[in-house]
Design an enzyme around this catalytic site. Sequence first.
Site, PDB file in Angstrom:
ATOM      1  N   GLU A 174      -8.125   2.106   4.293  1.00  0.00           N
ATOM      2  CA  GLU A 174      -9.051   0.969   4.362  1.00  0.00           C
ATOM      3  C   GLU A 174     -10.497   1.436   4.171  1.00  0.00           C
ATOM      4  OE1 GLU A 174      -9.159  -2.426   4.742  1.00  0.00           O
ATOM      5  OE2 GLU A 174      -7.081  -2.225   4.107  1.00  0.00           O
TER       6      GLU A 174
ATOM      7  N   ASP B 234       5.609   0.204  14.758  1.00  0.00           N
ATOM      8  CA  ASP B 234       5.235   1.290  13.839  1.00  0.00           C
ATOM      9  C   ASP B 234       3.723   1.230  13.776  1.00  0.00           C
ATOM     10  OD1 ASP B 234       4.766   3.009  11.760  1.00  0.00           O
ATOM     11  OD2 ASP B 234       6.053   1.996  10.316  1.00  0.00           O
TER      12      ASP B 234
ATOM     13  N   THR C 299      -4.075  10.462  12.053  1.00  0.00           N
ATOM     14  CA  THR C 299      -3.934   9.067  12.475  1.00  0.00           C
ATOM     15  C   THR C 299      -2.501   8.815  12.975  1.00  0.00           C
ATOM     16  OG1 THR C 299      -3.479   8.485  10.177  1.00  0.00           O
ATOM     17  CG2 THR C 299      -5.725   8.192  10.931  1.00  0.00           C
TER      18      THR C 299
ATOM     19  N   SER D 127       0.826  -1.221   0.000  1.00  0.00           N
ATOM     20  CA  SER D 127       0.000   0.000   0.000  1.00  0.00           C
ATOM     21  C   SER D 127       0.853   1.261   0.000  1.00  0.00           C
ATOM     22  CB  SER D 127      -0.907   0.010   1.234  1.00  0.00           C
ATOM     23  OG  SER D 127      -0.113   0.001   2.420  1.00  0.00           O
ATOM     24  N   HIS D 128       2.075   1.197   0.545  1.00  0.00           N
ATOM     25  CA  HIS D 128       2.938   2.363   0.636  1.00  0.00           C
ATOM     26  C   HIS D 128       4.167   2.259  -0.281  1.00  0.00           C
ATOM     27  CE1 HIS D 128       0.395   3.177   4.016  1.00  0.00           C
ATOM     28  NE2 HIS D 128       0.982   4.322   4.229  1.00  0.00           N
TER      29      HIS D 128
ATOM     30  N   PRO E 252       6.764  -7.514  17.345  1.00  0.00           N
ATOM     31  CA  PRO E 252       6.569  -6.462  16.355  1.00  0.00           C
ATOM     32  C   PRO E 252       7.812  -6.309  15.451  1.00  0.00           C
ATOM     33  CG  PRO E 252       5.830  -5.711  18.505  1.00  0.00           C
ATOM     34  CD  PRO E 252       6.494  -7.049  18.719  1.00  0.00           C
TER      35      PRO E 252
END
Lengths: 335, 335
Positions: free
Chosen positions: B189, B179, B160, B47-48, B305
């Site tokens: 989304e 992150d 956000t 997505s990025h 993570p």
Amino acid sequence: MTDAVTMTLAEIEDLAFRALTAAGTSDENARPLAHATAWTEADGIASHGLAYIPIYCEHVRCGKVDGTAQPRITRPAPSVIAADAATGFAHPAIALGFQTLKETARQQGVAVLAVKNSYNCGVLGYHTEQLANDRLLAIGFTNAPASIAPVGGRRPVVGTNPFSIAAPDENGNAAVLIDQSASVVAKSEIMKHAREGLPIPPEWALDPVGSPTTDPDIALKGSMAPTGGYKGVGVALLVEIMAAAMTGATLGIHASPFSGTKGGPPRTGQFFMAINPDVTSGDLFSERLTALVEAMRDQPGVRVPGDGRKAARLRADREGVAVNPGTLARVESWC
Amino acid sequence: MTDAVTMTLAEIEDLAFRALTAAGTSDENARPLAHATAWTEADGIASHGLAYIPIYCEHVRCGKVDGTAQPRITRPAPSVIAADAATGFAHPAIALGFQTLKETARQQGVAVLAVKNSYNCGVLGYHTEQLANDRLLAIGFTNAPASIAPVGGRRPVVGTNPFSIAAPDENGNAAVLIDQSASVVAKSEIMKHAREGLPIPPEWALDPVGSPTTDPDIALKGSMAPTGGYKGVGVALLVEIMAAAMTGATLGIHASPFSGTKGGPPRTGQFFMAINPDVTSGDLFSERLTALVEAMRDQPGVRVPGDGRKAARLRADREGVAVNPGTLARVESWC
């Protein structure tokens, strides 16, 4: 229930000081803790005020805290202060470290204080606010015995680990004071329900196999629910890394409990950052912070973090603090 | 759907570089952004990755980003680096600032980088990981146009706003890489559900009067739900104060959107801290971090993570990255 007793902040500080010293705490160590106790009562956080003094006294007696410890400060790099609390109270180590931290942050633009071999520091925001009062932007972290399991796991790996940020206005008042734990509720809320025989909401805690429970006794054998699921665990991990790994303190998984008399000193840690906001922002900080606070205050029903404590403090200055007579009797029994 | 096209990281970086420069980005500015794009694809965050390149190119064309900007670095205090991104891409300003930041953190024990007049920095953890690779503990903050309302309010006051922490192992790999944004889900989304005409779960967003909604179009006119209620707002405020107020960047309430071509440069900000963990911990950091990671890894079903990105990167090194042919065509159309 008997009527509450109204006390001034000076009376609360004096009472706390006398109880702590009677239990074997040195004058130098009792003073910052007694001062924090009075301010915590003023802020309306009775759970962490005088009610904690009998526990502190008991912990000096049983050796969980060395009441006569002498915290030691070193400066291992130009912008780093390290404090060894020497298993004494956190407050005197933090207060001693802050003297150097403030001066160093002014000189260097930013400085950090890493505290190890420490103990529960009470209300974290009390400490960050001290730095904000010097017109420094302050961030603080403190760890606690493990009580939150990672998502998908059952065994706690991190404590309810709070972080705090205090952002000063131009007069050195905290315009924003955030001080929040990583769990949905404080563990003390679950203990209270257990004592009173009341069920807890299912979103507060998990049983030993990781399922939600409404039984507080089972919850105390399981784990605390993180706020916001895995993102709450992420915040608790951030705090654990900063307060324990970055200080050389004891991890929550290895720390002895903050409650009860067993296990010796918890040797947990705190980490503070102090930054000169005018330097990093090219003098734009105050204008930006004011606009952010106004965008919240403009909306009816919205409270800016820290507003509740400020209102309680104004009331305490005016009217004194209402103290529960049972709490008062328990503190006085130590004097 | 047509089959995905497999590309190497070098091919992805080269393609991104050619598209960015064809759109009017200077070579010096396109290079760090193209590199980040390839690594983001490697990390499995499509997505990025390349999907953002056509947006970046469009933003250079319309003037939301100055493709030929020259970021400027100053050092207003011994441990503070300030970067003015000059309405260019965030990546070159951050990369330039990091050169001085790393050196300064080694000398001083801790240093900070405040970036203003900047733009969306892509995946925040990409940047903090660069510092961890130099065996520095890194924390990063970046702000975004306001989309989260305070609890009890209706009007968004913070974005956000993600934070990231990268904690290095002894070899300079990120043993933990957190992150996470302050909202329940990414805004993208909700946009995706709106495009596909699908309802959203009621816990994702709020309508313009502050009530939960399952209609993505109404949600986009309202606000994003913070993760963990008021504590999510607290994290977003922490990030806003650090990334905007502490840098002199534009607050989320005043920033132009990251999407679309209107409103000129968003001029948002980033704030990074780099700390030498061996100095603050008296060389105990690695042992503590290893024990913390092991306490998680010991439990079946628990992911540390950063594990997801690491696994994706290994796969990308071995097999290349599967790129959506539609995305590929859109990027190539800029070359």
